[in-house]
Design an enzyme around this catalytic site. Structure first.
Site, PDB file in Angstrom:
ATOM      1  N   PRO A   2       0.829  -1.212   0.000  1.00 14.19           N
ATOM      2  CA  PRO A   2       0.000   0.000   0.000  1.00 14.19           C
ATOM      3  C   PRO A   2       0.863   1.261   0.000  1.00 14.19           C
ATOM      4  CG  PRO A   2      -0.609  -1.485   1.793  1.00 14.19           C
ATOM      5  CD  PRO A   2       0.636  -2.022   1.184  1.00 14.19           C
ATOM      6  N   GLU A   3       0.464   2.237  -0.794  1.00 13.35           N
ATOM      7  CA  GLU A   3       1.156   3.522  -0.838  1.00 13.35           C
ATOM      8  C   GLU A   3       0.207   4.600  -0.300  1.00 13.35           C
ATOM      9  OE1 GLU A   3       3.070   4.272  -4.596  1.00 13.35           O
ATOM     10  OE2 GLU A   3       3.733   2.198  -4.813  1.00 13.35           O
ATOM     11  N   HIS A  93      -4.334 -14.857  10.789  1.00 14.65           N
ATOM     12  CA  HIS A  93      -3.395 -13.725  10.766  1.00 14.65           C
ATOM     13  C   HIS A  93      -3.970 -12.453  11.377  1.00 14.65           C
ATOM     14  CE1 HIS A  93      -1.084 -16.329   8.186  1.00 14.65           C
ATOM     15  NE2 HIS A  93      -2.077 -16.366   7.317  1.00 14.65           N
ATOM     16  N   ARG A 112       2.115 -11.345   6.418  1.00 11.69           N
ATOM     17  CA  ARG A 112       3.569 -11.282   6.300  1.00 11.69           C
ATOM     18  C   ARG A 112       4.233 -10.555   7.471  1.00 11.69           C
ATOM     19  NH1 ARG A 112       4.987  -9.983   0.154  1.00 11.69           N
ATOM     20  NH2 ARG A 112       7.047 -10.498   0.939  1.00 11.69           N
TER      21      ARG A 112
END
Ligand code: ZN
Length: 274
Positions: A2-3, A93, A112
């Site tokens: 994501p930016e 997660h 992750r």
């Protein structure tokens, strides 16, 4: 990954659902993501407090609560922060969750584990090491050419590397740097020491327009970005060059090329970008 546009989309999607809600529970299911999760500080600073504001700094979401604290969240590579309905089971997660007085749960899922979450005094955030060295926000207020040029003073880096240097300008990652350079007609390897004032103006306009268009499109979902309600973005269908090696340039038809700079792929049109 994501930016800036994705985090802004997330902020806007969560804001109407979170403002005024009270945090009634803090669940920490893992000792650490990219950094340790401080369960005690999260509980002490957030439990029982009301959500006052949602802000964004670079790619960090700031959730400000009553009592003078702020919850800071960074999604890392694959994090998702979503609102789950009351009674929804814990997902795989799901490392961190905040129970709300509405019965819903604000949860961070991060397969992750490159995300970051911590609570800190709101008044001290500007001096926090995560933020102290960050450069200018490109949209607040919108960048102009002379200012962008001033941010590059003393810099001889390629244009692509300059745009991605968060110490000078935040939030422009690999995708949006490639797209902005295409929109401005600047080759990604061109040194910023050799850009004319006219090109700086075009580049500033391009950065602002590309980011704003991406926000309006709900962000870019290449891997698994989703907003706070789980909705994917669709700016990927508007990408002119990113990920399109060998495809025709949307402006001139020449084949898009890929160039590796600092281990990252840059995509550009050899005819439109000089
Ligand atoms: Zn072209």
């Amino acid at each position: 990954m994501p930016e800036l546009p994705e985090i802004e989309v997330l902020r806007r999607s969560l804001e109407p659902r979170l403002l005024g809600r009270r945090i009634v529970g803090v669940e920490v299911h893992t000792p650490a993501l990219r950094e340790p999760l401080d369960r005690r500080a999260l509980r002490r600073r957030l439990q029982g407090q009301s959500i006052l504001a949602l802000r964004r700094r670079s790619k960090y979401l700031w959730i400000e609560v009553s009592g003078g604290s702020t919850l800071v969240v960074h999604l890392g590579m694959s994090g998702r922060l979503t609102l789950a309905p009351a009674g929804a089971p814990r997902e795989a997660h799901e490392h961190l969750a905040f129970g709300l007085d509405s019965g819903e749960r604000l949860r961070l899922r991060d397969p992750r584990r490159f995300g970051i979450a911590f609570a800190a005094p709101t008044a001290a955030l500007a001096r926090d090491p995560h933020f102290a060295g960050l450069g200018r926000e490109p949209l607040d207020p919108p960048l102009a050419g002379p200012e962008l040029s001033a941010l590059a003073r003393g810099c001889r880096a390629p244009a692509k590397a300059f745009l991605m240097d968060a110490k000078r300008l935040v939030g422009v990652g690999n995708i949006y740097a490639s797209e902005s350079l295409f929109a401005a007609g600047i080759h990604p390897a061109r040194s910023v020491a050799r850009l004319s004032a006219a090109r700086w103006r075009r580049l500033a306009v391009a950065v602002v327009e590309v980011l704003e268009r991406a926000i309006r499109a709900g962000g870019t979902t290449l891997n698994d970005f989703a907003d706070g309600t789980g909705a994917a973005g669709y700016f990927q269908v508007e990408l002119a060059v990113y990920g399109r090696e060998g495809e025709p340039c949307p402006r001139c038809g020449a084949a898009i090329r890929r160039l590796v700079q600092s281990n990252r792929s840059s995509f550009y049109c050899p005819r439109c970008q000089r």
